[in-house]
Scaffold this active site. Sequence first.
Site, PDB file in Angstrom:
ATOM      1  N   ASP A 191     -10.759  -5.374  -6.751  1.00 17.59           N
ATOM      2  CA  ASP A 191     -11.478  -4.236  -6.191  1.00 17.59           C
ATOM      3  C   ASP A 191     -12.556  -3.833  -7.186  1.00 17.59           C
ATOM      4  O   ASP A 191     -12.837  -4.554  -8.146  1.00 17.59           O
ATOM      5  CB  ASP A 191     -10.536  -3.087  -5.834  1.00 17.59           C
ATOM      6  CG  ASP A 191      -9.889  -2.422  -7.050  1.00 17.59           C
ATOM      7  OD1 ASP A 191     -10.227  -2.779  -8.201  1.00 17.59           O
ATOM      8  OD2 ASP A 191      -9.037  -1.538  -6.844  1.00 17.59           O
ATOM      9  N   ARG A 242      -6.616   8.270  -0.506  1.00 23.51           N
ATOM     10  CA  ARG A 242      -7.410   8.414  -1.729  1.00 23.51           C
ATOM     11  C   ARG A 242      -8.865   8.633  -1.363  1.00 23.51           C
ATOM     12  O   ARG A 242      -9.475   7.830  -0.655  1.00 23.51           O
ATOM     13  CB  ARG A 242      -7.285   7.186  -2.634  1.00 23.51           C
ATOM     14  CG  ARG A 242      -8.166   7.313  -3.886  1.00 23.51           C
ATOM     15  CD  ARG A 242      -7.770   6.389  -5.027  1.00 23.51           C
ATOM     16  NE  ARG A 242      -8.107   4.997  -4.793  1.00 23.51           N
ATOM     17  CZ  ARG A 242      -8.065   4.052  -5.751  1.00 23.51           C
ATOM     18  NH1 ARG A 242      -7.696   4.372  -6.987  1.00 23.51           N
ATOM     19  NH2 ARG A 242      -8.343   2.788  -5.451  1.00 23.51           N
TER      20      ARG A 242
END
Length: 531
Positions: A445, A165
């Site tokens: 996160d 990603r």
Amino acid sequence: MNGTTATDGLTMPALSGEAQALITPEVQEFLVTLVRTFRPRLNELLAAREQRQAQIDNGTLPDFDPATQTIRDGDWSVTPLPKDLQKRRLEITGPVDRKMVINALNANVDCYMADFEDSQSPTWDGLLQGQLNLYDANRLNIDYTDPSSGKYYELKQKHVLLIARVRGLHLPEKHVLVDGEVIPGALFDFALYFALNHQQRNERGTGTYFYLPKLEHGTEAAWWGDVFTFSEDYFAQPRSSIRATVLIETLPAVFQMHEILHAMRHHIAALNCGRWDYIFSYIKTLKNHADRVLPDRQVVTMNQPFLNAYSRLLVRTCHQRGALAMGGMAAFIPSKDAAENEKILAKVRADKQLEKDNGHDGTWIAHPGLAETVRSIFVDGLDGENQLHVTRSDDAEIRAEHLLEPSSGERTEAGMRTNIRVALQYIAAWICGKGCVPIYGLMEDAATAEISRTSIWQWIRHEQSLDNGETVTRALFLQYLEEEAQVVQEEVGLERWQTEKFEAAQQLLAQITTADELVDFLTLPGYALLD
């Protein structure tokens, strides 16, 4: 900016050791060419984002675009998926530090999403080391000895599919200039990973696979499609050897799913329900709409009507076009306490059963300890490699009002205080170079920290009441922040508090949460604090 490279127009810190050997002048030239070709158009796309958001701020609600009705009504499909992208029942995600890469590749899962974005604090050394780690992982030649414990980690199995990603389109890479201007972080991540690994992956009979975060519009997907086509041609690779999974994690994107799939139809593999960022985007996009203020983060689950409608619409859209529909993140961390762990696993089972029943083809976990529980639903409980046969074509139409439906639930003092502690600890970790942090039993996160601080900003903006009768104001937030900072200091200890930049994190959290205008991403002002 220290050091220059041999490539004309490129300025970045001097490379040494393994980085110098891998990031050759040829790799650098590819990066420069990509940036010169695609940066101007990207700047236009980011400006268009601001224009669309201004309309929403002034009262217009997001909706499906009448101008692209023919795409939504058309009879078309994406390019058929390669064999190794048809079975993605269970994916683990995490940052690209070396130990995490090995543990993820050893987990009992189908895929590992190696994350340069929300799980990764983009320090220069961290980004370069991440690229080196994935270079080794793609060659099945990676090990690590933990300097603190002496524990040795090595690759034990080789069947986990690696997907990288890259960063979102809005994030710069401040360490690298092309023609005197900072480059997009997304192009830096993509260019290095593709240039370093496409040949090796091609020789192993697979393609080069990516996750793309935070897209908002079909035109942005078209930009990525052109980047992929250009890159395949640049290195004489077959068309569609690059495949991407696009995270539908912004509210505007849920109204553009057909358009995104169509624009990337030669390079798309799947769409993913990036639920935490989607909740954050719901807050951010509708920040001026007092009737859309969310309750406590803890009650905004996939059972909320607006989130369940989003999940079902994503499944229907993807399967209509021949793409996979990936589910969202289980952020829980297993507990060592047996009774508490059973509660955690029960929540995970219920969440994943809902996704499976909605028709998703696979799902995410953040911790390998959840793999067996989720496999019982998405592997043992799945009839085949995916659920492309679940079309949801008989469902009632999902309209804009279903995707925007306000959420029920309280706004509580306890919820607000938890948001403050989570955001404070995450920001402190992020500016110390850690992008993925266990906090209070969850793997946090950037997305979950964003929910925490934007919720409070929105509560202040619209003068929301808490369950204790208090109205949320800047003064109340700053009072709670000071009190909760003391709690965190007691939890982590004075030494950690002083050495791990908690005071800088507290200042940043206060600044962005009390600002007159909502700061789009905490990672943008936070980036200025990184090396």
